[in-house]
Design an enzyme around this catalytic site. Structure first.
Site, PDB file in Angstrom:
ATOM      1  N   LYS A 104     -25.808 103.664 -31.390  1.00  0.00           N
ATOM      2  CA  LYS A 104     -25.583 102.797 -30.376  1.00  0.00           C
ATOM      3  C   LYS A 104     -24.686 103.801 -29.323  1.00  0.00           C
ATOM      4  O   LYS A 104     -23.710 104.277 -29.392  1.00  0.00           O
ATOM      5  CB  LYS A 104     -24.753 101.661 -30.768  1.00  0.00           C
ATOM      6  N   GLY A 165     -15.051  92.432 -24.506  1.00  0.00           N
ATOM      7  CA  GLY A 165     -13.587  92.089 -24.768  1.00  0.00           C
ATOM      8  C   GLY A 165     -13.205  90.867 -23.785  1.00  0.00           C
ATOM      9  O   GLY A 165     -12.140  90.178 -24.069  1.00  0.00           O
ATOM     10  N   ALA A 191     -21.376  92.318 -26.001  1.00  0.00           N
ATOM     11  CA  ALA A 191     -20.436  92.282 -25.321  1.00  0.00           C
ATOM     12  C   ALA A 191     -20.151  90.932 -24.590  1.00  0.00           C
ATOM     13  O   ALA A 191     -21.049  90.566 -24.057  1.00  0.00           O
ATOM     14  CB  ALA A 191     -20.076  93.335 -24.247  1.00  0.00           C
ATOM     15  N   GLY A 192     -18.897  90.413 -24.557  1.00  0.00           N
ATOM     16  CA  GLY A 192     -18.287  89.161 -23.700  1.00  0.00           C
ATOM     17  C   GLY A 192     -18.530  88.019 -24.440  1.00  0.00           C
ATOM     18  O   GLY A 192     -18.305  87.040 -23.981  1.00  0.00           O
ATOM     19  N   ASN A 213     -17.581  91.487 -31.614  1.00  0.00           N
ATOM     20  CA  ASN A 213     -16.427  92.106 -32.297  1.00  0.00           C
ATOM     21  C   ASN A 213     -15.157  91.277 -31.901  1.00  0.00           C
ATOM     22  O   ASN A 213     -14.529  90.619 -32.652  1.00  0.00           O
ATOM     23  CB  ASN A 213     -16.192  93.565 -31.930  1.00  0.00           C
TER      24      ASN A 213
END
Length: 262
Positions: A104, A165, A191-192, A213
């Site tokens: 990635k 994040g 993401a987000g 994550n």
């Protein structure tokens, strides 16, 4: 899991996966929590920040002891890289250390937004593809940039839902849908994502998978949130395949309006 879900796989770079949820291995309070949350998520692929996770020092706790690479597909990433040179060097070292070829790529702009630096991303992607890497690439929610990355030879396109994040969810669903509609390779929201409804929405837009994550690692109960994300991704995928009803500003009563008893 029923037979229909068992057969509903997705594929990237010749690898097939049943789970459409990819989970990061960073940000958790400890490795046992990491392992328990990933187990609860049902993920088959996990991202590994090569510059931040111990993969080689046996004197310190090692990720492999808790999240065995024989069970999970490791996806090395370039988290924390802010230049193309850093990103390419990081993934070359990862391949030398672990033989990983599916990777990635992310190249970040400056704080506070850490938005994808697309100029550097194109530069790094070109170098990595030339080196024989299979590149899953984190990018802006820009259909033109996404198509260019696909045409360069990237194995998957991974537009952000919102800044890394942030937990803001999918802030521009229209562009995510546009990227998916024109793509011939897998599209993943990366993401987000903040909570289960965000993950479900990403899947309802037709995305092939979701990568997250912080939403699990920063939850009060990471293991329970991992289970919620697992179910959300399944529900969103099922809703997409089912085909939602059209929206209409007018009411449409569910009971018949003719033949009523006077």
């Amino acid at each position: 899991m029923d037979a229909a879900l068992q057969d509903d796989c997705w594929e990237v770079a010749g690898r097939r996966f049943r789970s459409r949820l990819i989970v990061g291995t960073g940000r958790f309070r400890d490795l046992p929590t990491t392992a328990a949350a990933i187990e609860a998520s049902g993920a088959e692929m996990v991202t590994v920040a090569v510059r931040r996770v111990n993969l080689s020092d046996p004197k310190a706790p090692m990720l492999q002891d808790y999240v065995p690479p024989g069970r999970y597909t490791y996806l090395p990433n370039t988290a924390g890289c802010h230049t193309a040179e850093e990103a390419v060097r990081t993934l070359r070292l990862a391949r030398e250390a672990g033989g990983w070829n599916l990777v990635k790529l992310e190249v970040l702009g400056p704080p506070p937004f850490l938005y994808p630096d697309m100029r550097a991303t194109f530069e790094a992607a070109e170098a990595l593809i030339r080196d024989g890497f299979q590149v899953m690439v984190y990018c802006a929610d820009d259909p033109v940039a996404a198509k260019r990355l696909e045409e360069m030879g990237c194995a998957a396109i991974m537009p952000l839902g919102a800044p890394i994040g942030s937990g803001m969810g999918v802030v521009n669903p229209y562009m995510i849908r546009a990227i998916k509609q024109q793509a011939k390779v897998p599209v993943l929201v990366d993401a987000g994502i903040g909570t289960a409804s965000d993950a479900a929405l990403a899947m309802e837009l037709g995305c092939d998978a979701v990568l997250l994550n912080s939403s699990i690692a920063h939850a009060k109960d990471p293991v329970r949130m991992a289970r919620a994300m697992r179910h959300a991704v399944i529900a969103g995928r099922e809703a997409y395949l089912a085909g939602r009803m059209p929206k209409d500003y007018r009411a449409d009563p569910s009971s018949p309006t003719s033949g009523l008893i006077a």
